[in-house]
Structures are given as C-alpha cells and as structure tokens.
Design a protein around this motif. Structure first.
Motif: not given
Length: 481
Positions: A299-307, A309-317
């Motif tokens: 199963s795949l959960l595909l998450v995309q952050t943008d803007g 703050g994208a890098a910081a949000e991606a680190d949290v995810v």
C-alpha cells in the motif's frame, strides 16, 4: 435496499433506444436550430449522436439525442435554449464527457449541447489573482496560462488534462490538491449563466469576499446543468508553489496506511496532497506502466507538501510516517512526478460498466481505517474483487468493485453479488457519517441512493428550487436530484 434484487439488475440492463427518423415537429425544431446556427454546429449523424450520448459513467440504458449541437458563443447558447424552450425539447449540457456518474447521459428526445468549442480565457488578472474563462477551457490549459504569472488554478481532478472548467463547475470537482486547496466551489467567485428561458444571469462578485444576498454562485456550482447553462466562470487563482516535496510511504497493508493519514493530521501538518493506493491498484499500475511499486510495499501513501515551508513540513511527515511502520523515502523530483502522475491515472484504463463500478464515497477522516476494513470484508463476503484509491486528506475514497467477465448461464448471480457489495458500501459509508459522492456528482447513476442520504423534506425543497429555475423541466432532466 435498491440494487440487490434480480428485478433491479434487469432494470439497469443496457438498452439501445433510437427513435429513428425525426417526427414532423422534431424536424421543424432541428431546421430552426440549423437556420439559427449553421450546419457546422448541428449534427444528426448516428455515429456522432452515439458518441455524445453518454459520458464515462455506467449506462442503465442508452438514448440517442435528436442531435448534437455545438455552441460557440454566449449568444449561441441563448439561441439554443430559447429554441428548445419554444419546442419543449430537453437539453443535456456536455463538456469533455469525462464525468463518471452519468450527468451527461442523453435522455429521451433531448439534444446534447456541447460547450467544448467555447475555449477562450477572457481575462487573466495577475494583480487580482483571478481569471475569467469560457466553459470549454481545459483545466490544464488554464493552469498553463496562470503559471506564466506564478499562479495556478488549484482544483485538479485526475482528468485535468482533458476535463473542462465548465464540467468541473457542474460537478463541483475535487482532485488531488483538494486536501489543502479545497474543491471547485472554493475557487469560483462568479458565474454567467443562461437560464431556462434563454436570459443571461450574472451571479457572484470579482472580489474574494462578498456576502450580499443568497449565494447563488455556490448553489449553481455542483448543480450538474439542472438549473442553468454556465457560459462564463470567474475563478480565484492561487500562488504557484516555489517548492514541492513528495514523500512516498510504503506499508504492508492498507489499514496501516490509512492510520498514517490520521497520524499526519495529529502532527498538525497540512499537505497539499495525501493520496492512498491499495495493493490492487499498485498491481494494476505496475502491469500498465512497468513500474515496481509492489516490491516496495502493499500500500502506498503519497504525500506532497508545497510552499516556502515545504521542506520543514516534509521532514515532519517523514518522521511521523516512519513511526507508524512505513518505509519512507523522499523521492527525487523525477520519480515524485511519476508517482503523482501514476496516481492521477490509478482508476485504470477501463470504463465503468455493469461488471465494474468505481464509487466516490467520502467519510470523516477519523473513520477511514474502519471504512477500509469494512470494504475489504464485504469484498470477501460477496466474492467480488476490490481496489481502492483515496483522496485520504479529506476522507474521499474511490473503491472499485468488479468481476471478470462472466457467463450468466454459469454464474447467474454475479451481477447481483456485485451490486449487493456496492449497495452495502454505500450503506456503511452513510452510517459512518459519510456521503454517496464526494466530487463526481449524483448524475443519473447515483439517484437510486440519494434518498438514503437526504430525507424527503430536503429533497422536496430541492425539487422546488429546480422548478423555480426551470419550470418547464428542460435542463438536464432526471439528473442530480
């Protein structure tokens, strides 16, 4: 419940309906249309009428329209509507025909009014961050024009490369980015609408805020062409993200992946995209595209952050999903785009029919795990196949139940089982506080479930609204309500 008896199955068997040569009254009507528009805008050919008689939704029956009529201007739409009103001929509006609920299916004695030639972007104001478009503008084309100014049109249904803004408005379409940016209604500021008598109405405002009177724009968005023909759309644009990060989290089962969605929410991160694909979907994508997604998980959960703050949000995810047992990777941009595109095409290449039906159920996000478990159990119980993709960020799931082609002589109850599973999924979704359609619309196909969600007083009020807007009942009859 509707849909689980042999009688109900037979009622939905595909029937070809063709009235043959036009009657004298129909001939007079068609000649009047041709006189007003020209031969190039009216086609009575059998092949064209067949092609335009249905969208991509399942067909309970097929009616061929009297003709397919193309409008090229607002004046054309007004002429067509007035002519139809004078002759009491129903109108089925159509964009690109990418709908999957039968909203553009032809009805008996109708014309199909195609708006696909109305393709002008009338205005794009980067300072106001708005655009005014005709209904036939392709979603992707508006985005390309907006991108020049560092802007984007946020709603992005999977069919964005071919679906029209008018069609998106008709169904209040969603898309992958709706987790953060909302659905079509959240981006529409104003509409120009040809009413059932041929008059032209402008609703809404050019500003982002405006609360004068009843919100007729919001009412018309999602009305599936039953209240008026949309001929102009003013939309709000959003800033094109300068930075995007995509995270792929592979799980060994779908329920754990659904739990990962809730974990991201508890971390109070707002991704632009949160998409969930089950093992059946990964298997099909690998077969079609030659990818190897199944080697990395079931199963795949595909998450995309943008803007910014994208890098910081991606680190949290990444950290949150790793803690839930996922194998997490921050994909390089090329693979990230590939994964997003694979998701956009993850309903497969098949068109829904009586042996395969994809649904559009939304439930509260807190019930995602429970609903997925119920879907898997009912697929086993009814002996049907299942695959699920989901806009997990807002709880909108697209479960597809299907059967391999069967011989009715040897498997007489196959379609009964399939429709029983489908009906059960609707019943369970509603019991969890959900809805029968998150973004595809009711159209024609989902009418049989509408009464399960909306009580009679609500439905009666909607019928009265329809009668007010369309007293003769010529606008897309038998759809939406």
């Amino acid at each position: 419940m509707a849909g689980t008896t042999e009688e109900n199955i037979k009622e939905r068997t595909l029937v070809n309906v063709d009235g043959g040569s036009p009657t004298a009254a129909e001939r007079a009507f068609l000649d009047e249309l041709v006189q007003g528009l020209g031969r190039g805008q009216v086609d009575e050919g059998h092949s064209t009428r067949t092609t335009y008689s249905a969208d991509q939704g399942p067909l309970p029956e097929r009616h061929l329209p009297l003709a397919v009529v193309w409008a090229e201007s607002v004046g054309d739409v007004q002429l067509i509507v007035r002519t139809c009103a004078a002759h009491d001929v129903p109108i089925v509006p159509r964009g690109a025909g990418t709908g999957v609920s039968g909203g553009a299916h032809a009805t008996a004695g109708c014309i199909v009014l195609s708006l696909e030639r109305m393709t002008r972007i009338l205005d794009l104001n980067p300072d106001d961050e708005t655009a005014v478009v005709e209904p036939g503008v392709i979603n992707a084309d508006l985005n390309a024009a907006a991108a020049v100014h560092g802007l984007m049109y946020a709603p992005d249904p999977a069919s964005y490369k071919m679906s029209t803004i008018g069609g998106n408005v008709a169904t209040n379409a969603g898309g992958l980015r709706c987790a953060k940016y909302g659905v079509t209604r959240d981006s529409v500021l104003a509409l120009d609408v040809v009413m059932a008598d041929g008059s032209l109405l402008h609703t809404g405002h050019q500003t982002f805020k405006g609360v004068a009177g009843y919100d007729l724009t919001a009412l018309l968005v999602g009305s599936e062409g039953t209240l008026g023909i949309v001929v102009g759309i003013t939309v709000r644009l959003k800033y094109l993200p300068r930075e995007i990060h995509t995270i792929a989290a592979f799980y060994q089962d779908f329920r754990s992946a659904a739990a990962g969605v809730l974990a991201v929410g508890k971390a109070r991160v707002q991704p632009a995209i949160m998409e969930l694909l089950d093992n059946g979907t990964l298997e099909q994508l690998d077969d079609i595209n030659g990818s190897d997604l199944q080697k990395r998980g079931r199963s795949l959960l595909l998450v995309q952050t943008d803007g910014f703050g994208a890098a910081a949000e991606a680190d949290v995810v990444r950290r949150v999903l790793a803690d839930t047992g996922a194998t997490v990777s921050m994909e390089p941009s090329a693979e990230a785009e590939m994964l997003v595109e694979l998701r956009r095409n993850s309903r497969g290449v098949e068109v829904d029919d009586e042996f395969r039906v994809g649904e559009d159920i939304a439930v509260p996000r807190s019930r995602l795990v429970d609903f997925v478990a119920e879907l898997e159990a009912m697929a086993i119980r009814f002996n049907v196949k299942l695959k699920v993709v989901a806009h997990a960020g807002d709880g909108n799931l697209h479960p597809t139940f299907w059967l391999d082609r069967v011989d009715p002589a040897t498997d007489a109850d196959a379609l009964i089982r399939l429709n029983a599973a489908l009906d059960e999924s609707i019943r369970v979704g509603l019991a969890m506080g959900g809805t029968i359609t998150g973004e595809h619309g009711v159209g024609q196909y989902k009418l049989r479930w509408l009464g399960l969600e909306q009580p009679e007083p609500v439905r009666e009020l909607q019928r009265r609204i329809k009668e007010l807007f369309d007293p003769a009942g010529i606008l897309n009859p038998g759809k939406a309500i």
